[in-house]
Design a protein around this motif. Sequence first.
Motif, PDB file in Angstrom:
ATOM      1  N   ALA A   3      23.367 -13.708  29.992  1.00 18.47           N
ATOM      2  CA  ALA A   3      23.881 -14.007  31.330  1.00 18.47           C
ATOM      3  C   ALA A   3      22.792 -13.850  32.382  1.00 18.47           C
ATOM      4  O   ALA A   3      22.671 -14.669  33.303  1.00 18.47           O
ATOM      5  CB  ALA A   3      25.061 -13.090  31.650  1.00 18.47           C
ATOM      6  N   ALA A   6      20.433 -16.800  32.068  1.00 20.56           N
ATOM      7  CA  ALA A   6      21.050 -17.999  32.628  1.00 20.56           C
ATOM      8  C   ALA A   6      21.041 -17.955  34.153  1.00 20.56           C
ATOM      9  O   ALA A   6      20.818 -18.971  34.822  1.00 20.56           O
ATOM     10  CB  ALA A   6      22.470 -18.148  32.105  1.00 20.56           C
ATOM     11  N   LEU A  16      23.417 -26.012  35.209  1.00 21.79           N
ATOM     12  CA  LEU A  16      23.850 -25.350  33.986  1.00 21.79           C
ATOM     13  C   LEU A  16      25.309 -25.660  33.665  1.00 21.79           C
ATOM     14  O   LEU A  16      26.159 -25.714  34.550  1.00 21.79           O
ATOM     15  CB  LEU A  16      23.713 -23.828  34.117  1.00 21.79           C
ATOM     16  N   THR A  17      25.566 -25.844  32.377  1.00 17.71           N
ATOM     17  CA  THR A  17      26.914 -25.754  31.825  1.00 17.71           C
ATOM     18  C   THR A  17      26.868 -24.617  30.821  1.00 17.71           C
ATOM     19  O   THR A  17      26.021 -24.612  29.918  1.00 17.71           O
ATOM     20  CB  THR A  17      27.330 -27.058  31.121  1.00 17.71           C
ATOM     21  N   VAL A  18      27.741 -23.627  30.975  1.00 19.59           N
ATOM     22  CA  VAL A  18      27.626 -22.399  30.199  1.00 19.59           C
ATOM     23  C   VAL A  18      28.895 -22.136  29.395  1.00 19.59           C
ATOM     24  O   VAL A  18      29.978 -22.661  29.692  1.00 19.59           O
ATOM     25  CB  VAL A  18      27.331 -21.194  31.110  1.00 19.59           C
ATOM     26  N   TRP A  19      28.738 -21.306  28.383  1.00 21.97           N
ATOM     27  CA  TRP A  19      29.870 -20.846  27.567  1.00 21.97           C
ATOM     28  C   TRP A  19      29.529 -19.480  27.025  1.00 21.97           C
ATOM     29  O   TRP A  19      28.376 -19.209  26.662  1.00 21.97           O
ATOM     30  CB  TRP A  19      30.134 -21.810  26.415  1.00 21.97           C
ATOM     31  N   ASN A  20      30.521 -18.586  26.995  1.00 18.73           N
ATOM     32  CA  ASN A  20      30.334 -17.247  26.450  1.00 18.73           C
ATOM     33  C   ASN A  20      31.421 -16.990  25.420  1.00 18.73           C
ATOM     34  O   ASN A  20      32.581 -17.392  25.611  1.00 18.73           O
ATOM     35  CB  ASN A  20      30.410 -16.195  27.572  1.00 18.73           C
ATOM     36  N   ALA A  26      31.644 -15.607  32.650  1.00 18.87           N
ATOM     37  CA  ALA A  26      30.830 -16.610  33.341  1.00 18.87           C
ATOM     38  C   ALA A  26      31.067 -16.628  34.841  1.00 18.87           C
ATOM     39  O   ALA A  26      30.506 -17.472  35.534  1.00 18.87           O
ATOM     40  CB  ALA A  26      31.118 -17.995  32.751  1.00 18.87           C
ATOM     41  N   LEU A  29      27.959 -16.559  37.017  1.00 16.47           N
ATOM     42  CA  LEU A  29      27.184 -17.788  36.875  1.00 16.47           C
ATOM     43  C   LEU A  29      27.852 -18.944  37.622  1.00 16.47           C
ATOM     44  O   LEU A  29      27.161 -19.789  38.200  1.00 16.47           O
ATOM     45  CB  LEU A  29      27.003 -18.131  35.392  1.00 16.47           C
ATOM     46  N   ALA A  34      26.952 -22.843  38.288  1.00 15.81           N
ATOM     47  CA  ALA A  34      27.101 -23.304  36.909  1.00 15.81           C
ATOM     48  C   ALA A  34      28.519 -23.795  36.651  1.00 15.81           C
ATOM     49  O   ALA A  34      29.491 -23.280  37.213  1.00 15.81           O
ATOM     50  CB  ALA A  34      26.766 -22.176  35.945  1.00 15.81           C
ATOM     51  N   GLU A  36      31.440 -24.319  33.611  1.00 13.92           N
ATOM     52  CA  GLU A  36      31.784 -23.608  32.392  1.00 13.92           C
ATOM     53  C   GLU A  36      32.425 -24.561  31.399  1.00 13.92           C
ATOM     54  O   GLU A  36      33.388 -25.250  31.722  1.00 13.92           O
ATOM     55  CB  GLU A  36      32.728 -22.430  32.671  1.00 13.92           C
ATOM     56  N   VAL A  43      29.359 -27.910  25.906  1.00  9.92           N
ATOM     57  CA  VAL A  43      28.088 -27.581  26.566  1.00  9.92           C
ATOM     58  C   VAL A  43      26.989 -28.522  26.084  1.00  9.92           C
ATOM     59  O   VAL A  43      26.213 -29.066  26.875  1.00  9.92           O
ATOM     60  CB  VAL A  43      27.698 -26.117  26.290  1.00  9.92           C
TER      61      VAL A  43
END
Length: 282
Positions: A3, A6, A16-20, A26, A29, A34, A36, A43
Amino acid sequence: MGAAMAANLARAGYPLTVWNRTPGRAAELRKLGAKEGDHPAEVAAASDVVAICVSDSPDVEAVLFGEHGVAEGIKAGSLVIDCSTISPAVTWQAAQRLARQEVDLVDAPVSGGSEGAQKATLTIFVGGEPAAFERARPILEVLGKTVTHVGPSGSGQAVKAVNQVILAGTYLGVAEGIILAMKSGLDVEQVVEALGGGAAQSWVLANRSGRMIANDYPLGFKTSLHRKDLGIALALAAEVGATLPVAALCAQLETGLVTQGHGDDDMSAVARTIRELSGLEA
């Protein structure tokens, strides 16, 4: 760590395109702009470059090749940057699988802990094809202050294993020295200051001896993760025929710490064991 890394990319202007794997992580972010995704495939479909930072080899394999994994959504010509610390063999196999989709992978494990991730001062060891490294370099230079291409696929992971072996000996050596000074009735802070000007000086002595003296180990790099990394290093050593007695000892001490519930402590907690064996409060 992922994180924080990022967040540094977002602040540098990267979209950014994020995933956790853990829902709800997120939020910070998203505040930085960003988007998600619902899963890694989403992503990957939205990205030309996919960066991964997870804990272990099975996690990387699941993110890349599991249900709704990166491989399901990624486009030919894309690049995967894996900042996780995993087995060199798993890295090489993943690179071969992605190559069949015309996707490059560079392994880029990092050293510097959570502080380095937050401050963008990580040291990054990169394995992969030279052209893929050059493509990844601008992104990695946002994340760290030292970025080195060390060879073909898997080489970054092998260098990270060497790094963790050296740290095992350094942390143990500093812990033993600090406990010896304490048991000898010395002014330990003065000892550390005096040693800082000589051959015993190290990052660990300068930045972790205070934790060992106070017997308090706030997170920098988890003991459980270093134990995992030593497992990778010891497996590599067995494969290539190297004998690592200090790393093996450190692994055993860290196994005990994890069993006792100290796995989330900073890895300087190895001093707990030395303290206990020396008759000091552990």
